[in-house]
Design a protein around this motif. Structure first.
Motif, PDB file in Angstrom:
ATOM      1  N   LEU A 124     -11.643  55.736  70.007  1.00  0.00           N
ATOM      2  CA  LEU A 124     -11.992  56.092  69.031  1.00  0.00           C
ATOM      3  C   LEU A 124     -12.891  55.824  68.704  1.00  0.00           C
ATOM      4  CD1 LEU A 124      -8.998  54.859  69.160  1.00  0.00           C
ATOM      5  CD2 LEU A 124      -8.922  54.541  66.499  1.00  0.00           C
ATOM      6  N   LEU A 125     -13.818  57.112  68.126  1.00  0.00           N
ATOM      7  CA  LEU A 125     -15.515  57.088  68.017  1.00  0.00           C
ATOM      8  C   LEU A 125     -15.512  56.236  66.438  1.00  0.00           C
ATOM      9  CD1 LEU A 125     -17.070  59.597  69.770  1.00  0.00           C
ATOM     10  CD2 LEU A 125     -16.558  57.133  70.882  1.00  0.00           C
ATOM     11  N   GLY A 126     -17.000  55.357  65.558  1.00  0.00           N
ATOM     12  CA  GLY A 126     -16.833  54.947  64.384  1.00  0.00           C
ATOM     13  C   GLY A 126     -17.174  55.787  63.588  1.00  0.00           C
ATOM     14  N   PHE A 165     -22.969  68.413  70.128  1.00  0.00           N
ATOM     15  CA  PHE A 165     -21.489  67.456  69.873  1.00  0.00           C
ATOM     16  C   PHE A 165     -21.469  68.027  71.853  1.00  0.00           C
ATOM     17  CE2 PHE A 165     -21.160  68.203  66.138  1.00  0.00           C
ATOM     18  CZ  PHE A 165     -20.508  67.329  65.696  1.00  0.00           C
ATOM     19  N   GLY A 166     -20.257  66.752  72.436  1.00  0.00           N
ATOM     20  CA  GLY A 166     -19.228  67.256  73.677  1.00  0.00           C
ATOM     21  C   GLY A 166     -18.891  68.668  73.074  1.00  0.00           C
ATOM     22  N   VAL A 167     -19.136  70.098  74.192  1.00  0.00           N
ATOM     23  CA  VAL A 167     -17.995  70.983  73.891  1.00  0.00           C
ATOM     24  C   VAL A 167     -17.504  71.434  75.535  1.00  0.00           C
ATOM     25  CG1 VAL A 167     -18.689  73.853  73.833  1.00  0.00           C
ATOM     26  CG2 VAL A 167     -20.318  71.963  73.026  1.00  0.00           C
ATOM     27  N   VAL A 184     -19.454  70.341  78.677  1.00  0.00           N
ATOM     28  CA  VAL A 184     -21.221  69.764  79.086  1.00  0.00           C
ATOM     29  C   VAL A 184     -21.512  69.163  78.008  1.00  0.00           C
ATOM     30  CG1 VAL A 184     -22.609  71.104  78.792  1.00  0.00           C
ATOM     31  CG2 VAL A 184     -20.345  72.356  78.950  1.00  0.00           C
ATOM     32  N   GLU A 185     -21.809  68.088  77.547  1.00  0.00           N
ATOM     33  CA  GLU A 185     -22.377  67.112  76.569  1.00  0.00           C
ATOM     34  C   GLU A 185     -23.364  67.554  75.944  1.00  0.00           C
ATOM     35  OE1 GLU A 185     -21.402  64.766  75.299  1.00  0.00           O
ATOM     36  OE2 GLU A 185     -22.376  64.424  74.190  1.00  0.00           O
ATOM     37  N   LYS A 186     -24.123  67.974  75.186  1.00  0.00           N
ATOM     38  CA  LYS A 186     -24.700  68.386  73.777  1.00  0.00           C
ATOM     39  C   LYS A 186     -25.718  69.711  75.374  1.00  0.00           C
ATOM     40  CE  LYS A 186     -25.479  64.424  71.557  1.00  0.00           C
ATOM     41  NZ  LYS A 186     -24.704  63.213  72.201  1.00  0.00           N
ATOM     42  N   PRO A 187     -24.693  70.362  74.325  1.00  0.00           N
ATOM     43  CA  PRO A 187     -25.195  72.295  75.758  1.00  0.00           C
ATOM     44  C   PRO A 187     -26.121  72.483  74.566  1.00  0.00           C
ATOM     45  CG  PRO A 187     -23.181  72.476  75.023  1.00  0.00           C
ATOM     46  CD  PRO A 187     -23.943  71.365  74.445  1.00  0.00           C
ATOM     47  N   ALA A 197     -15.818  71.592  69.990  1.00  0.00           N
ATOM     48  CA  ALA A 197     -16.982  70.569  70.083  1.00  0.00           C
ATOM     49  C   ALA A 197     -15.759  69.070  70.320  1.00  0.00           C
ATOM     50  CB  ALA A 197     -17.954  70.187  68.676  1.00  0.00           C
ATOM     51  N   VAL A 198     -16.083  68.004  70.819  1.00  0.00           N
ATOM     52  CA  VAL A 198     -15.753  67.098  71.181  1.00  0.00           C
ATOM     53  C   VAL A 198     -15.206  65.769  69.469  1.00  0.00           C
ATOM     54  CG1 VAL A 198     -15.720  64.910  72.552  1.00  0.00           C
ATOM     55  CG2 VAL A 198     -15.434  67.192  73.857  1.00  0.00           C
ATOM     56  N   PHE A 199     -14.787  65.812  69.370  1.00  0.00           N
ATOM     57  CA  PHE A 199     -13.995  65.257  67.702  1.00  0.00           C
ATOM     58  C   PHE A 199     -14.095  63.910  67.631  1.00  0.00           C
ATOM     59  CE2 PHE A 199     -11.825  63.081  64.455  1.00  0.00           C
ATOM     60  CZ  PHE A 199     -12.537  64.264  63.099  1.00  0.00           C
ATOM     61  N   LEU A 225     -19.747  60.347  79.190  1.00  0.00           N
ATOM     62  CA  LEU A 225     -18.379  59.857  78.740  1.00  0.00           C
ATOM     63  C   LEU A 225     -18.125  61.627  78.823  1.00  0.00           C
ATOM     64  CD1 LEU A 225     -15.400  58.797  77.873  1.00  0.00           C
ATOM     65  CD2 LEU A 225     -15.525  59.086  76.315  1.00  0.00           C
ATOM     66  N   THR A 226     -18.752  62.075  78.189  1.00  0.00           N
ATOM     67  CA  THR A 226     -18.336  63.610  79.162  1.00  0.00           C
ATOM     68  C   THR A 226     -18.095  63.923  80.010  1.00  0.00           C
ATOM     69  OG1 THR A 226     -19.193  64.616  76.425  1.00  0.00           O
ATOM     70  CG2 THR A 226     -19.256  65.871  77.706  1.00  0.00           C
ATOM     71  N   ASP A 227     -18.954  63.108  81.102  1.00  0.00           N
ATOM     72  CA  ASP A 227     -19.468  63.676  82.544  1.00  0.00           C
ATOM     73  C   ASP A 227     -18.221  63.216  83.315  1.00  0.00           C
ATOM     74  OD1 ASP A 227     -21.769  65.003  81.832  1.00  0.00           O
ATOM     75  OD2 ASP A 227     -23.184  63.622  81.897  1.00  0.00           O
TER      76      ASP A 227
HETATM   77  C1  G1P Z   1     -20.381  61.075  71.326  1.00  0.00           C
HETATM   78  C2  G1P Z   1     -20.247  62.394  72.001  1.00  0.00           C
HETATM   79  C3  G1P Z   1     -20.056  64.163  72.226  1.00  0.00           C
HETATM   80  C4  G1P Z   1     -19.404  63.987  71.195  1.00  0.00           C
HETATM   81  C5  G1P Z   1     -19.542  63.184  69.409  1.00  0.00           C
HETATM   82  C6  G1P Z   1     -18.664  63.345  68.697  1.00  0.00           C
HETATM   83  O1  G1P Z   1     -22.081  61.690  70.692  1.00  0.00           O
HETATM   84  O2  G1P Z   1     -21.013  61.813  73.237  1.00  0.00           O
HETATM   85  O3  G1P Z   1     -19.248  64.539  73.383  1.00  0.00           O
HETATM   86  O4  G1P Z   1     -19.238  64.989  70.825  1.00  0.00           O
HETATM   87  O5  G1P Z   1     -19.551  62.335  70.163  1.00  0.00           O
HETATM   88  O6  G1P Z   1     -19.513  62.455  67.043  1.00  0.00           O
HETATM   89  P1  G1P Z   1     -22.957  60.842  70.123  1.00  0.00           P
HETATM   90  O7  G1P Z   1     -22.234  61.802  68.160  1.00  0.00           O
HETATM   91  O8  G1P Z   1     -22.233  59.947  70.351  1.00  0.00           O
HETATM   92  O9  G1P Z   1     -24.415  61.556  70.210  1.00  0.00           O
END
Ligand code: G1P
Length: 268
Positions: A124-126, A165-167, A184-187, A197-199, A225-227
């Motif tokens: 879970l990304l904060g 984002f990751g896509v 793909v991360e940040k294409p 986009a990865v959420f 993480l995307t890789d």
């Molecule tokens: C991270 C992930 C990315 C994702 C994003 C969502 O990126 O690497 O794939 O889409 O969170 O918020 P960051 O925001 O840490 O650059």
């Protein structure tokens, strides 16, 4: 099953507010932002939340530690609702691992490998709050329907935002559920395989931890993480659940954090 919350970042976008206060501890209405994320993890089948912390961020650990003296003082003064709130947060099942170097999101998750104990786990990304707590159970249902596969939450974003984002690349297999073919991360926009986009919510199989130990630094020189998820696709299926952007509340920048405060306050 554990829910992993990476929280070792510097909070650069919020300086100087985050010089002494971790970004995760900034107030959202009535609680620090990270408390929403911990509550979401515990409301969604995780028996413990593992915060990947930096050793400098004592405030996060203090927030989730019991403080019986404060609770008694509040009770003596008849402030029982506050005492209950302090007691509740001190009893949430939170553990810690430490990321000593800022080597990227993938590296942060890998720091919790031992804690995840070879089981599927959530990440879970904060930066995004999901106060309805409905997203992880929906992802778990997709995983259950597909033999326990990894599931990531994705959301449609406008062209000008895909490079943040990751896509994913993939195809829709049922309403709102995609089978992922690549990530793909940040294409750059012209390289982005879709607008999904990865959420920031992931349900992952234990194999991801092993792959994270092998991935090389990617975008920004960081272990992504995307890789590792893209590498997983060679061996395992993965699904993406398209979520409604309105279910999540961004707190990643000062304007979005202010807007989230206003929206959640108005909803009370
Ligand atoms: C991270 C992930 C990315 C994702 C994003 C969502 O990126 O690497 O794939 O889409 O969170 O918020 P960051 O925001 O840490 O650059």
């Amino acid at each position: 099953m554990k829910a992993i919350i990476p929280a070792a970042g510097l909070g650069t976008r919020f300086l100087p507010a985050t010089k002494a206060v971790p970004k995760e501890m900034l107030l959202v209405v009535d609680r620090p932002a990270i408390q929403y994320v911990v509550e979401e993890g515990l409301a969604s089948a995780a028996d413990e939340v593992i915060i990947v912390n930096s050793r400098e961020k004592h405030a996060i650990e203090e927030h989730f530690s019991p403080n019986p003296d404060l609770v008694s003082l509040l009770r003596e003064r008849g402030k029982n609702a506050y005492a209950d709130a302090v007691e509740y947060v001190g009893n949430l099942n939170v553990g810690y691992v430490y990321q000593d170097e800022a080597l990227g999101l993938g590296h942060a998750v890998l720091c919790a490998a031992e804690a995840a104990a070879g089981e599927p786990f959530y990440v879970l990304l904060g930066d995004v709050l999901v106060p309805g707590n409905q997203m992880l159970p929906a992802m778990q249902a997709v995983s259950d329907a597909h033999g326990g596969a990894s599931v990531i939450a994705v959301m449609p974003v406008p062209d000008e935002e895909v490079s943040r984002f990751g896509v994913i690349a993939g195809s829709e297999v049922s309403e709102g559920v995609w089978k992922v073919d690549a990530l793909v991360e940040k294409p750059a926009l012209e390289d982005a395989p879709s607008n999904l986009a990865v959420f920031g919510r992931y349900l992952l199989t234990p194999r991801v931890m092993e792959l994270l130990a092998q991935v090389q630094p990617g975008v920004g020189g960081e272990i992504q993480l995307t890789d590792a998820l893209d590498a997983l696709l060679v061996e395992e299926e993965m699904y993406a659940l398209v979520v409604d952007p309105a279910d999540g509340f961004d707190t990643g920048t000062v304007p979005s954090w202010l807007e989230t405060n206003n929206t959640l306050f108005a909803q009370r």
